[in-house]
Design an enzyme around this catalytic site. Structure first.
Site, PDB file in Angstrom:
ATOM      1  N   SER A  36      45.997  40.458  45.027  1.00  0.00           N
ATOM      2  CA  SER A  36      45.008  41.399  45.571  1.00  0.00           C
ATOM      3  C   SER A  36      43.966  40.639  46.388  1.00  0.00           C
ATOM      4  CB  SER A  36      44.310  42.123  44.422  1.00  0.00           C
ATOM      5  OG  SER A  36      43.247  42.918  44.909  1.00  0.00           O
ATOM      6  N   TYR A  58      40.092  41.690  36.028  1.00  0.00           N
ATOM      7  CA  TYR A  58      41.057  41.973  37.103  1.00  0.00           C
ATOM      8  C   TYR A  58      40.978  40.903  38.193  1.00  0.00           C
ATOM      9  CZ  TYR A  58      43.510  44.463  40.843  1.00  0.00           C
ATOM     10  OH  TYR A  58      44.385  44.808  41.852  1.00  0.00           O
TER      11      TYR A  58
END
Ligand SMILES: NC(=O)c1ccc[n+]([C@@H]2O[C@H](COP(=O)([O-])OP(=O)(O)OC[C@H]3O[C@@H](n4cnc5c(N)ncnc54)[C@H](OP(=O)(O)O)[C@@H]3O)[C@@H](O)[C@H]2O)c1
Length: 267
Positions: A144, A157
């Site tokens: 990401s 995350y």
């Protein structure tokens, strides 16, 4: 060199194939003639996808209903993969939590690390020896743009995505000349379903429609990049902007700004 051609015994594996980017990757791989192993926890969604892909593309689709954050279940699956001809591995399953980590459920945070980072590592290491021995293979890792930054209120995350971003780009260089391709997909926001206006998130409200990219476009771009052994694919203008800002701005400046935005997502 390109990706391995589809072959009767060979399988492309897609984790997190029951929705979103993973479902789009499985669909695109099937359209390109690859037989599949699709993985997620929601078996009914995987079975429905498998039926569609078998009918529309004439490929074999095996379903594995599996919690990849569970070490025992994951180890058994990794052992299976190490013993089979896996031509392509798309390490895509992932979850995210928002808010100060001190207020989140520690068990779920640990599951997030297991799924987003450890499972990617385990499954990659399971398929690598076979791919290297065959002199061909493709590993796509869904990281990401969040993995380029320090993100308060999204700490676990962001940290797991930093792990997989770095792992992917390091591994790719180690495998130079082996015939095994490794590509990192590092997107910013990808619209995986049309938001209900009554229930739209702050990201949906703030990001204008023309800046959104969808899962199908992301999947095609990612598999094309993997075939060319690109280091990183960052789909769309918004993702590119986030990627550059995250990689090149000092964290002492970017972290508080990004953190206050993420606070609105669930802090
Ligand atoms: N969409 C974005 O804006 C965006 C941006 C950057 C990166 N990403 C990354 O892209 C990947 C796919 O995300 P998405 O947006 O497509 O989200 P999604 O639609 O929620 O897909 C997540 C997938 O992971 C599976 N999964 C979740 N927990 C699992 C577990 N414990 N074991 C096995 N499978 C599990 C889910 O299936 P089950 O629930 O059926 O298990 C689902 O198939 C993730 O790694 C995410 O971090 C997404």
């Amino acid at each position: 060199m390109s990706l391995p051609s589809p072959a009767p015994e060979a399988r492309a594996v897609v984790t997190g194939a029951s929705s979103g980017i993973g479902e789009a990757l499985a669909t695109e791989l099937a359209a390109r003639g690859h037989s599949l192993i699709v993985v997620a926890r929601r078996g009914e969604l995987l079975e429905a996808l498998a039926t569609t892909l078998r009918t529309e593309h004439g490929v074999t689709v095996e379903v594995r209903v599996l919690d990849l954050s569970d070490r025992d279940a994951r180890t058994a699956f990794a052992t299976e993969l190490s013993e089979r001809e896996i031509s392509i591995l798309c390490n895509n399953a992932g979850i995210a939590t928002f808010g100060p980590v001190s207020g989140l459920d520690p068990a779920y945070e640990r599951d997030q690390v297991e799924l987003n980072a450890v499972a990617v590592h385990d499954l990659t290491l399971a398929v690598l020896p076979g791919m290297i021995a065959r002199g061909t293979g493709g590993i796509l890792i869904t990281g990401s743009a969040a993995g380029n930054m320090a993100i308060p209120n999204n700490a676990t995350y962001a940290a797991t995505k930093a792990f997989v971003n770095t792992f992917s780009e390091s591994l790719r260089i180690e495998l130079k000349g082996s015939g095994v391709h490794v590509t990192l997909l590092a997107p910013g926001p990808v619209r995986t379903e049309t938001p209900d206006p009554a229930d739209a998130s702050i990201v949906d409200k703030l990001v204008p429609d023309f800046l959104w990219i969808d899962s199908t476009y992301t999947a095609k771009l990612s598999l094309d990049a993997l075939a060319k052994n690109k280091m990183r694919v960052v789909p769309g203008l918004l993702s590119k902007g986030m990627s550059i800002a995250g990689q090149y701005s000092p964290r002492s400046i970017s972290a508080p700004i990004v953190g206050s935005f993420y606070k609105k997502l669930g802090g």
